[in-house]
Enzyme design. Structure first.
Site, short mmCIF file in Angstrom:
data_model
loop_
_atom_site.label_atom_id
_atom_site.label_comp_id
_atom_site.label_asym_id
_atom_site.label_seq_id
_atom_site.Cartn_x
_atom_site.Cartn_y
_atom_site.Cartn_z
N MET A 58 24.41 8.18 2.89
CA MET A 58 24.34 9.50 3.51
C MET A 58 24.56 9.42 5.02
SD MET A 58 24.21 12.66 2.96
CE MET A 58 23.42 13.31 1.50
N LYS B 93 -17.57 -0.33 5.47
CA LYS B 93 -18.08 -1.33 4.52
C LYS B 93 -19.59 -1.22 4.31
CE LYS B 93 -17.41 -6.17 3.27
NZ LYS B 93 -18.74 -6.52 2.81
N GLU C 221 0.81 -1.22 0.00
CA GLU C 221 0.00 0.00 0.00
C GLU C 221 0.85 1.27 0.00
OE1 GLU C 221 -0.64 -2.60 1.93
OE2 GLU C 221 -2.75 -3.16 1.71
N PHE D 128 -11.81 -6.94 13.52
CA PHE D 128 -10.73 -7.44 12.67
C PHE D 128 -10.38 -6.39 11.62
CE2 PHE D 128 -9.34 -9.83 8.84
CZ PHE D 128 -8.12 -10.26 9.36
N GLN D 129 -9.11 -6.14 11.46
CA GLN D 129 -8.59 -5.14 10.52
C GLN D 129 -9.22 -3.76 10.73
OE1 GLN D 129 -8.53 -6.84 6.49
NE2 GLN D 129 -6.47 -7.63 6.95
#
Lengths: 165, 565
Positions: free
Chosen positions: B479, B163, B51, B113-114
């Site tokens: 760096m 949802k 993502e 969940f999630q």
């Protein structure tokens, strides 16, 4: 230096968190805060007291203005305004001190809102200094508990002088 | 009235916004949306492999095209994986809209969940964000989100979509107008202030223009060039502003700041009139703020009032859109022919001084037996067309790209300037390639950074996005190693990448092409090969391991205090 800022904001979930998050995320301090809906239920008014020099205050105001849910920012610095806070204080009140507490309450024009055999709970409104003075005087008698609201403010209308005849 | 489900309404709204590409990744909470997407033909969905890659790709797409980048991910981990990408876009003011799935409204707050409170998590790194609680608000919110993301000082906006809201039905009507009470960016600058700027500029003896990324956002590159030509004032650019002024122009001083040119930093230190345009006085630009442009009256043109006098006290601020303000400034200056010619004459001696600074310490490197990274970048510059899009990762690779690639137009340099996000460049390059399939897109990377989003090779191969990845491989987190070498007694704590993959085999395993290059004499051929090979390409340049980026201003030092070699 102490500053009082009032905000007109959208009255929706998460707005307080946006404002508070802005202060904490940028290292500014909130000394007191009060929020309530306005006559228009879709809007709320917040009053925040904070501290910092002019440059910090300027940034705070600009950053607040940048929040999408903040509609208006008013800085009361240098303005004429009425300032009030409210205090609920529970003081020990036994034998000797019972009369003394009431006398002090009377002088400050505080109201007794709860009584027990061992304590009085008093309600007082006023500016910061008045409330602090009240607390300082009651402290030796014995403060059981106290709570203060944040500051609320209203700007004063300029008095129009009548022309002299 | 068009009766439909929330998920279909979302797609309709994207159509109304003219969205052609969406970067993302499916998951449980967004199943309804993906079910609709399956039959959508006019919006291309690009399946990334992480993502974070989706957000960087949308960001690169936005930077290169100027359009709003869009991504769509699921709830919980899908949403939290976007945070780095969102913060990157926020710091660099990039217009993107991120749609995240959310658990059904009745489960919000239940540790479902999630579930993640992504609106809470991204509050400090979005320009604004929304949780859609009622499907009736969906169209209005999307309209506002695109408006907020792309206007004023642009930035990322997140919309969280539970949802059940995507499953609920509504009468879809996309609003024509948008009105957000608490949001009205100022575009037109204050005329009086602009007049004062004109006056100050005409009286100046050693003026410098310091142009930043705001010029890109407002499409003001042409106006900037006109202003510089009209007045003969030299121009230095920030990292974000590279490309707004052609770097091969005589008036260009190159980049300023920590790894800027000697001439740019000296010019800023000695200027009596610093004209900051769409730049925000970042600490990597100013160094020690007390000693930044100490002799200058500072003019600042910026659309964001909070940028003004945040780090450096400004003498003459104008809040407004760079393009609009520059246009009025130019219009005010043009009729003052005598004063302009006096200014141009007066600046001759200033240009002489600058010329000496340029000649004293130009950007340079010495060729050796091993490949010098600067040489690789120079070759990429030489062999690519002017409209090539260059993305970078973060660190030495980014600075060498900024110093040695000659950017001649805006919107071709994609780099994470504010947040400094390693792993940004490759997915950003993919996003840019989606926006411009026929242009050359190159990611200049390090061996450390490229591994942070290397999985996107699969995306590049799947959608045949021929991004050319140039790895400047020194076996170090270069760096950080450079700082350890300079400021931590060469104690190279965990900056050696002792184990790295065989990048050629890795590229091949994804179905891309790759080669390894170890000899300086092979660099040119390898770059040509990369540019002429179809499909995504990865070139592993084994460079001089201890090469450092110079010049350099140590953090917190005044910018004229440069380590030159």
């Amino acid at each position: 230096m102490r500053h009082v800022i009032s905000l007109l904001v959208d009255n929706e979930a998460g707005v307080l968190s946006r404002v508070a998050g802005l202060f904490s995320g940028r290292g500014y301090n909130i000394e007191s805060l009060s929020v309530a809906p306005t006559l228009d239920p879709t809007r709320s008014k917040m009053v925040i007291t904070t501290s910092g020099d002019d440059q910090v205050l300027e940034q705070i105001k600009k950053q607040l203005n940048k929040l999408i849910n903040v509609i208006k920012v008013v800085d009361y610095t240098g303005k004429e305004f009425v300032e009030r806070e409210m205090l609920l204080i529970k003081v020990k009140a036994e034998d000797k001190s019972r009369a003394e507490v009431l006398r002090i309450a009377d002088i400050f024009r505080a109201k007794v809102v709860d009584v027990s055999h061992s304590s009085y709970t008093l309600e007082l409104t006023g500016n910061k200094e008045k409330l602090q003075g009240f607390i300082d005087i009651l402290n030796p008698i014995g403060i059981v508990d106290f709570i203060r609201t944040g500051v609320i403010v209203m700007d004063r209308e300029m008095q129009r002088r009548r022309p002299l005849r | 009235m068009n009766r439909m489900k929330g998920a279909s309404a979302l797609i309709e709204a994207l159509r109304c916004e003219g969205v052609k590409h969406v970067f993302g990744y499916p998951g449980g909470a967004v199943l309804d949306i993906f079910d609709v997407i399956m039959d959508v033909k006019d919006i291309q969905f690009i399946l990334v492999r992480h993502e974070q890659g989706a957000v960087h790709a949308a960001d690169g797409y936005a930077r290169a095209s100027g359009r709003v980048g869009v991504c769509l991910v699921t709830s919980g981990p899908g949403a939290t994986n976007t945070v780095t990408g969102i913060a990157t876009a926020y710091m660099d003011s990039i217009p993107i809209v991120v749609f995240t799935g959310q658990v059904p409204t009745n489960l919000i707050g239940n540790d479902a969940f999630q579930e993640a409170d992504i609106v809470g998590i991204t509050r400090p790194c979005t320009k604004h964000n929304y949780l859609v609680k009622d499907v009736a608000d969906l169209a209005k919110i999307i309209k506002e989100a695109f408006y907020i993301a792309s206007t004023g000082r642009p930035g990322p906006v997140l919309i969280d979509l539970p949802k059940d809201v995507m499953n609920a039905t509504l009468n879809f009507k996309y609003p024509d107008k948008v009105a957000v009470h608490g949001y009205s960016p100022t575009y037109k600058g204050h005329t009086g202030q602009i007049k004062r700027i004109a006056g100050l500029v005409l009286k100046s003896k050693r003026p410098v223009i310091y142009g930043g990324g705001g010029i890109i956002h407002s499409n003001a590159s042409r106006e900037l060039v006109s202003l510089a030509r009209l007045t003969n004032i030299p121009v230095t650019n920030t990292l974000m502003g590279l490309g707004v002024f052609p770097s091969d122009d005589n008036l260009s001083l190159g980049m300023l700041g920590m790894h800027g040119t000697y001439a740019a930093n000296m010019a800023v230190t000695h200027t009596d009139c610093l004209i900051a345009i769409g730049s925000r006085f970042d600490d990597r630009v100013t160094g020690k703020t007390d000693e930044f442009a100490p002799k200058a009256k500072i003019i600042h043109i910026d659309i964001d009032p909070t940028s003004i006098s945040k780090n450096i006290k400004v003498d003459l601020p104008v809040v407004g859109d760079c393009k609009t303000v520059l246009k009025s400034l130019i219009n005010m200056l043009k009729p003052k022919k005598e004063e302009l010619s006096a200014l141009r004459q007066r600046l001759a001696s200033w240009h002489e001084v600058i010329k000496e600074w340029r000649q004293a310490y130009p950007l340079e490197y010495t060729q050796g037996k091993s490949i010098k990274p600067q040489y690789v970048v120079t070759m990429v510059d030489k062999l690519t067309p002017d409209d090539t899009i260059i993305a970078t990762e973060v660190g030495q690779n980014q600075m060498w790209a900024a110093q040695y690639y000659k950017f001649k137009m805006p919107k071709i340099f994609l780099t994470s300037g504010g947040l400094g996000t390693m792993g940004y460049g490759f997915p950003a390059a993919i996003g840019a390639q989606v926006a411009f399939p026929s242009r050359t897109v190159v990611d200049i990377a390090g061996d450390g950074s490229i591994q942070m989003n290397i999985q996107e090779l699969a995306t590049a191969v799947q959608y045949n996005l021929p991004v050319k990845v140039i790895i400047l491989n020194n076996g170090y987190l270069g760096m950080v190693r450079q700082w350890q070498g300079l400021f931590y007694k060469k104690r190279y704590s965990h900056t050696s990448l002792a184990v790295s993959p065989d990048f050629v085999k890795l590229a091949e395993s994804y179905g891309a092409s790759g080669i390894k290059v170890e000899e300086p004499s092979d660099v040119e051929g390898a770059v040509r090969w990369a540019l002429n090979t179809n499909g995504p390409v990865l070139v592993d340049f084994r460079i001089e391991p201890e090469e450092d980026v110079y010049p350099m201003v140590p953090a917190g030092a005044p910018i004229n205090n440069m380590l030159l070699i």
